[in-house]
Write a protein that holds these residues in place. Structure first.
Motif, PDB file in Angstrom:
ATOM      1  N   PHE A  58      56.441  41.677 -18.200  1.00 36.85           N
ATOM      2  CA  PHE A  58      57.710  41.219 -17.644  1.00 36.85           C
ATOM      3  C   PHE A  58      57.537  39.961 -16.802  1.00 36.85           C
ATOM      4  CE2 PHE A  58      61.027  44.265 -18.522  1.00 36.85           C
ATOM      5  CZ  PHE A  58      60.340  45.393 -18.929  1.00 36.85           C
ATOM      6  N   GLY A  59      58.585  39.143 -16.797  1.00 36.17           N
ATOM      7  CA  GLY A  59      58.683  38.074 -15.824  1.00 36.17           C
ATOM      8  C   GLY A  59      59.223  38.615 -14.514  1.00 36.17           C
ATOM      9  N   PRO A  60      59.354  37.745 -13.509  1.00 38.70           N
ATOM     10  CA  PRO A  60      59.818  38.194 -12.195  1.00 38.70           C
ATOM     11  C   PRO A  60      61.315  38.457 -12.147  1.00 38.70           C
ATOM     12  CG  PRO A  60      59.466  35.838 -12.179  1.00 38.70           C
ATOM     13  CD  PRO A  60      58.988  36.324 -13.504  1.00 38.70           C
ATOM     14  N   GLY A  61      62.050  38.008 -13.158  1.00 38.80           N
ATOM     15  CA  GLY A  61      63.485  38.236 -13.196  1.00 38.80           C
ATOM     16  C   GLY A  61      64.285  37.112 -12.568  1.00 38.80           C
ATOM     17  N   LEU A  91      58.549  53.266 -12.812  1.00 34.51           N
ATOM     18  CA  LEU A  91      59.451  53.417 -13.950  1.00 34.51           C
ATOM     19  C   LEU A  91      58.684  54.002 -15.132  1.00 34.51           C
ATOM     20  CD1 LEU A  91      60.778  49.808 -13.593  1.00 34.51           C
ATOM     21  CD2 LEU A  91      62.293  51.763 -13.426  1.00 34.51           C
ATOM     22  N   PRO A 122      65.552  49.125 -16.092  1.00 37.41           N
ATOM     23  CA  PRO A 122      66.014  48.067 -16.981  1.00 37.41           C
ATOM     24  C   PRO A 122      66.765  48.624 -18.183  1.00 37.41           C
ATOM     25  CG  PRO A 122      63.705  47.740 -16.369  1.00 37.41           C
ATOM     26  CD  PRO A 122      64.079  49.110 -15.911  1.00 37.41           C
ATOM     27  N   ARG A 176      67.712  36.896 -10.382  1.00 40.13           N
ATOM     28  CA  ARG A 176      68.695  37.706  -9.642  1.00 40.13           C
ATOM     29  C   ARG A 176      70.009  36.944  -9.650  1.00 40.13           C
ATOM     30  NH1 ARG A 176      67.809  41.991  -6.135  1.00 40.13           N
ATOM     31  NH2 ARG A 176      65.610  41.651  -6.545  1.00 40.13           N
ATOM     32  N   PHE A 190      63.970  52.938 -20.594  1.00 40.25           N
ATOM     33  CA  PHE A 190      63.392  53.149 -19.277  1.00 40.25           C
ATOM     34  C   PHE A 190      64.100  54.268 -18.536  1.00 40.25           C
ATOM     35  CE2 PHE A 190      60.501  49.594 -18.444  1.00 40.25           C
ATOM     36  CZ  PHE A 190      60.780  48.778 -19.518  1.00 40.25           C
ATOM     37  N   GLY A 191      63.351  54.943 -17.676  1.00 41.69           N
ATOM     38  CA  GLY A 191      63.969  55.803 -16.680  1.00 41.69           C
ATOM     39  C   GLY A 191      64.546  54.967 -15.547  1.00 41.69           C
ATOM     40  N   LEU A 206      52.894  46.682 -16.006  1.00 36.67           N
ATOM     41  CA  LEU A 206      52.403  47.829 -16.753  1.00 36.67           C
ATOM     42  C   LEU A 206      51.219  48.468 -16.043  1.00 36.67           C
ATOM     43  CD1 LEU A 206      52.640  49.473 -19.393  1.00 36.67           C
ATOM     44  CD2 LEU A 206      50.995  47.862 -20.396  1.00 36.67           C
ATOM     45  N   ARG A 264      61.726  43.016  -5.488  1.00 36.02           N
ATOM     46  CA  ARG A 264      62.007  41.648  -5.893  1.00 36.02           C
ATOM     47  C   ARG A 264      60.952  41.088  -6.856  1.00 36.02           C
ATOM     48  NH1 ARG A 264      66.317  39.669  -3.217  1.00 36.02           N
ATOM     49  NH2 ARG A 264      66.973  40.848  -1.399  1.00 36.02           N
ATOM     50  N   LYS A 265      60.288  41.981  -7.586  1.00 36.51           N
ATOM     51  CA  LYS A 265      59.326  41.558  -8.596  1.00 36.51           C
ATOM     52  C   LYS A 265      59.701  42.201  -9.921  1.00 36.51           C
ATOM     53  CE  LYS A 265      56.421  39.545  -5.651  1.00 36.51           C
ATOM     54  NZ  LYS A 265      56.163  38.088  -5.690  1.00 36.51           N
ATOM     55  N   GLY A 266      59.129  41.665 -11.021  1.00 36.48           N
ATOM     56  CA  GLY A 266      59.306  42.309 -12.308  1.00 36.48           C
ATOM     57  C   GLY A 266      58.384  43.516 -12.438  1.00 36.48           C
ATOM     58  N   PRO A 267      58.706  44.449 -13.329  1.00 37.94           N
ATOM     59  CA  PRO A 267      57.827  45.608 -13.553  1.00 37.94           C
ATOM     60  C   PRO A 267      56.474  45.153 -14.108  1.00 37.94           C
ATOM     61  CG  PRO A 267      60.005  45.964 -14.527  1.00 37.94           C
ATOM     62  CD  PRO A 267      59.932  44.520 -14.147  1.00 37.94           C
ATOM     63  N   GLN A 311      56.973  48.661  -9.998  1.00 37.80           N
ATOM     64  CA  GLN A 311      57.807  47.512  -9.643  1.00 37.80           C
ATOM     65  C   GLN A 311      57.902  47.406  -8.131  1.00 37.80           C
ATOM     66  OE1 GLN A 311      61.886  47.557 -11.119  1.00 37.80           O
ATOM     67  NE2 GLN A 311      61.945  45.315 -11.183  1.00 37.80           N
ATOM     68  N   LEU A 366      65.838  40.486 -16.608  1.00 41.57           N
ATOM     69  CA  LEU A 366      64.398  40.465 -16.845  1.00 41.57           C
ATOM     70  C   LEU A 366      64.109  40.038 -18.272  1.00 41.57           C
ATOM     71  CD1 LEU A 366      63.612  43.919 -15.209  1.00 41.57           C
ATOM     72  CD2 LEU A 366      62.795  41.731 -14.339  1.00 41.57           C
ATOM     73  N   MET A 380      54.823  54.760 -21.401  1.00 45.52           N
ATOM     74  CA  MET A 380      54.321  53.811 -20.424  1.00 45.52           C
ATOM     75  C   MET A 380      54.810  54.141 -19.027  1.00 45.52           C
ATOM     76  SD  MET A 380      55.228  50.976 -23.126  1.00 45.52           S
ATOM     77  CE  MET A 380      55.962  52.343 -24.025  1.00 45.52           C
ATOM     78  N   TYR A 432      55.403  51.891 -15.477  1.00 45.46           N
ATOM     79  CA  TYR A 432      55.426  50.572 -14.851  1.00 45.46           C
ATOM     80  C   TYR A 432      55.588  50.754 -13.351  1.00 45.46           C
ATOM     81  CZ  TYR A 432      56.108  48.277 -19.366  1.00 45.46           C
ATOM     82  OH  TYR A 432      55.944  47.810 -20.649  1.00 45.46           O
TER      83      TYR A 432
END
Lengths: 112, 110
Positions: free
Chosen positions: B101-104, A88, B43, B106, A102-103, A46, A41-44, A38, B91, A34, A36
């Motif tokens: 994924f959610g936004p996390g 990622l 992650p 922090r 993950f990388g 897909l 300040r956001k989640g990854p 990112q 996350l 996969m 991703y």
């Protein structure tokens, strides 16, 4: 040595360039690959999901997997400033992703 | 439809304080994951649930970390006696093809 290696960059390209992002891995059991994206300040999120070796294309994005070399790539054609993000790579040996690794992520900036 | 949501989005804790982080997965997703993402890193796996069963907690860094999903939907990650090295983005993801994924959250531990 990490299971998944990815050059963290940063990588800066002009708008319209072709971008090549790569990862290598050591676990030959990985079968699901996969990419991703990112944003800060956001989640990854897909981008591409592939199984086993081969190519997959989706719009301006192409994912390549070479299991014999344990090497995967993501190509972005006609890059746009909105593509600026961290990319990622991730991989897993099972469909339910319970061993996904993950990388470190490559930070890309596309300059207008 | 609604994606994965997490709360709080930001948390500042004093060293030694306990914190609880919440994850609401996508409705119907059986699998739920927690990851820890340090600054400039990818992650790192913490733990995995299938419904309410915690099938893998091998990534939890110490016994100060505890996760639960009692009814197979919402999950909580609890960190006791927080330390500065716990500062990271936490996350949550639920699984279809790949992970959503959610936004996390922090977390900053002072």
């Amino acid at each position: 040595q990490k299971e998944v290696e990815q050059d963290p960059g940063p990588l800066s390209v002009p708008e319209g360039a072709i971008v090549s992002l790569n990862c290598t891995y050591s676990n030959s059991a990985f079968q699901y690959f996969m990419w991703y994206r990112q944003y800060s300040r956001k989640g990854p999120e897909l981008l591409m999901y592939t199984y086993s070796s081969g190519n997959k294309e989706d719009g301006r994005f192409t994912a390549q997997v070479d299991k014999s070399s344990k090497y995967i790539s993501l190509f972005i054609r006609d890059s746009q400033p909105s593509d600026s993000a961290t990319y990622l790579c991730a991989m897993s040996s099972t469909y339910n992703n319970n061993d996904m690794r993950f990388g470190a992520g490559t930070r890309l900036t596309v300059k207008p | 439809g609604a994606g994965v949501s997490q709360s709080p989005r930001y948390k500042v804790a004093k060293r030694g304080q306990d914190v609880a982080l919440r994850c609401d997965p996508i409705s119907g997703h059986v699998s739920l994951f927690w990851y820890q993402q340090a600054l400039g890193q990818g992650p790192e796996f913490l733990t995995y649930f299938q419904n309410e069963a915690q099938l893998d907690k091998s990534g939890l860094p110490s016994d100060r970390f505890f996760a639960e999903r009692p009814e197979g939907s919402v999950s909580t990650l609890k960190i006791q006696r927080t330390q500065q090295e716990d500062s990271a983005v936490y996350l949550c993801a639920s699984s279809s093809a790949g992970l959503d994924f959610g936004p996390g959250t922090r977390l900053l531990v002072l």
